[in-house]
Scaffold this motif. Sequence first.
Motif, short mmCIF file in Angstrom:
data_model
loop_
_atom_site.label_atom_id
_atom_site.label_comp_id
_atom_site.label_asym_id
_atom_site.label_seq_id
_atom_site.Cartn_x
_atom_site.Cartn_y
_atom_site.Cartn_z
N VAL A 15 7.33 -10.77 1.11
CA VAL A 15 7.86 -10.44 -0.23
C VAL A 15 7.95 -11.70 -1.09
O VAL A 15 7.50 -11.72 -2.24
CB VAL A 15 9.24 -9.77 -0.10
N PHE A 16 8.50 -12.77 -0.51
CA PHE A 16 8.60 -14.02 -1.27
C PHE A 16 7.22 -14.55 -1.64
O PHE A 16 7.01 -15.07 -2.74
CB PHE A 16 9.37 -15.07 -0.46
N ALA A 17 6.27 -14.43 -0.70
CA ALA A 17 4.92 -14.94 -0.97
C ALA A 17 4.27 -14.18 -2.13
O ALA A 17 3.63 -14.78 -2.99
CB ALA A 17 4.07 -14.80 0.30
N VAL A 18 4.46 -12.87 -2.16
CA VAL A 18 3.86 -12.05 -3.23
C VAL A 18 4.44 -12.46 -4.60
O VAL A 18 3.70 -12.65 -5.57
CB VAL A 18 4.11 -10.55 -2.97
N PHE A 19 5.75 -12.62 -4.65
CA PHE A 19 6.36 -12.95 -5.95
C PHE A 19 6.10 -14.41 -6.34
O PHE A 19 5.95 -14.71 -7.53
CB PHE A 19 7.86 -12.65 -5.91
N LEU B 126 2.86 -4.36 -10.53
CA LEU B 126 2.21 -4.73 -11.79
C LEU B 126 3.13 -4.43 -12.98
O LEU B 126 3.21 -5.21 -13.94
CB LEU B 126 0.89 -3.98 -11.93
N GLY B 127 3.82 -3.28 -12.90
CA GLY B 127 4.74 -2.94 -13.99
C GLY B 127 5.87 -3.94 -14.11
O GLY B 127 6.26 -4.32 -15.22
N ALA B 128 6.40 -4.39 -12.97
CA ALA B 128 7.50 -5.35 -12.99
C ALA B 128 7.03 -6.70 -13.56
O ALA B 128 7.73 -7.31 -14.37
CB ALA B 128 8.05 -5.54 -11.59
N PHE B 129 5.84 -7.14 -13.14
CA PHE B 129 5.34 -8.42 -13.68
C PHE B 129 4.93 -8.28 -15.15
O PHE B 129 4.98 -9.26 -15.89
CB PHE B 129 4.16 -8.92 -12.84
N ASP C 42 0.80 -1.22 0.00
CA ASP C 42 0.00 0.00 0.00
C ASP C 42 0.83 1.27 0.00
O ASP C 42 0.29 2.37 -0.06
CB ASP C 42 -0.91 0.02 1.24
N SER C 43 2.14 1.11 0.08
CA SER C 43 2.99 2.30 0.20
C SER C 43 3.11 3.07 -1.11
O SER C 43 3.45 4.25 -1.11
CB SER C 43 4.39 1.88 0.68
N GLY C 44 2.84 2.41 -2.23
CA GLY C 44 2.99 3.06 -3.52
C GLY C 44 4.43 3.21 -3.96
O GLY C 44 4.71 3.84 -4.99
N ALA D 262 14.52 -4.84 -16.04
CA ALA D 262 13.72 -4.41 -14.88
C ALA D 262 12.47 -5.25 -14.74
O ALA D 262 11.34 -4.77 -14.82
CB ALA D 262 13.37 -2.93 -15.04
N ASP D 263 12.65 -6.55 -14.52
CA ASP D 263 11.50 -7.45 -14.40
C ASP D 263 11.16 -7.67 -12.93
O ASP D 263 11.64 -6.97 -12.05
CB ASP D 263 11.80 -8.77 -15.09
N ALA D 264 10.31 -8.68 -12.66
CA ALA D 264 9.85 -8.92 -11.29
C ALA D 264 11.01 -9.29 -10.37
O ALA D 264 11.05 -8.88 -9.21
CB ALA D 264 8.80 -10.04 -11.31
N ALA D 265 11.95 -10.09 -10.87
CA ALA D 265 13.08 -10.49 -10.03
C ALA D 265 13.94 -9.29 -9.64
O ALA D 265 14.48 -9.23 -8.54
CB ALA D 265 13.93 -11.53 -10.76
N PHE D 266 14.05 -8.34 -10.56
CA PHE D 266 14.82 -7.12 -10.29
C PHE D 266 14.16 -6.33 -9.15
O PHE D 266 14.83 -5.84 -8.24
CB PHE D 266 14.89 -6.27 -11.56
N LEU D 267 12.82 -6.22 -9.22
CA LEU D 267 12.09 -5.51 -8.17
C LEU D 267 12.15 -6.28 -6.86
O LEU D 267 12.26 -5.69 -5.78
CB LEU D 267 10.63 -5.31 -8.59
#
Length: 224
Positions: free
Chosen positions: A194-198, A13-16, A6-8, A174-179
């Motif tokens: 963090v791991f659960a989200v990815f 979504l952009g990374a995925f 929620d921090s913004g 700059a993909d999901a792993a990068f983020l």
Amino acid sequence: MFDFLDSGQYDLLGAFWVTAKLALYSAIGSLIWGTALVSMRVSPVPLMRSFGTAYVNIVRNTPLTVVLVGCLLGLNQTLSITLGGERSEDIGFRLAVLGLVAYTGTFVCEALRSGINTVPAGQAEAARALGMSFTQVLTLVVLPQAFRAAVTPLANVLIALTKNTTVAAAIGAADAAFLMKEMIENEADALFAVFAVFAFGFIVLTLPTGLILGWAAKRLAVKR
């Protein structure tokens, strides 16, 4: 626990979306390059067979990280090849696609070769007896059946490709792993979250591919 969402501060979504595009472009390129490689491997020309065999055996047994870093150091930093990109993110993305295609194409080639082995030799002999050239026999008779027989192994290759896109972060894509790497550094007290989200994100990306191609394998199976 998931306050960081929620921090913004993070564009999940952009990374995925970058990961999805990386997987899609690499999958299309790998299917094309893998088909070209398997055509070389079954070619009647010894030089093409030797090249296809050597390429597949060398690249398939090379770690993907080495292939991607080789693209960055060899093509970009040594030869100054940018593949049309101007920003470092674009160059990293395009080099990652190139490396993934070069690597995954070898597995597509072997999956298709297993499919070719399921085609009765008599069909190719009959086609040649009708006056068809090697290219006609391969494209009109053999490969259509090989693709149908190899849907399941191809699905496994494409799912593995989606997971392998995480390695692209090593060269700046700059993909999901990068983020995820950035979030692990900034959210050390919420590593599990963090791991659960990815993990959930990659399940969302790979599960539909497995279900769709599993359904296609049943529908397209060649009954002999």
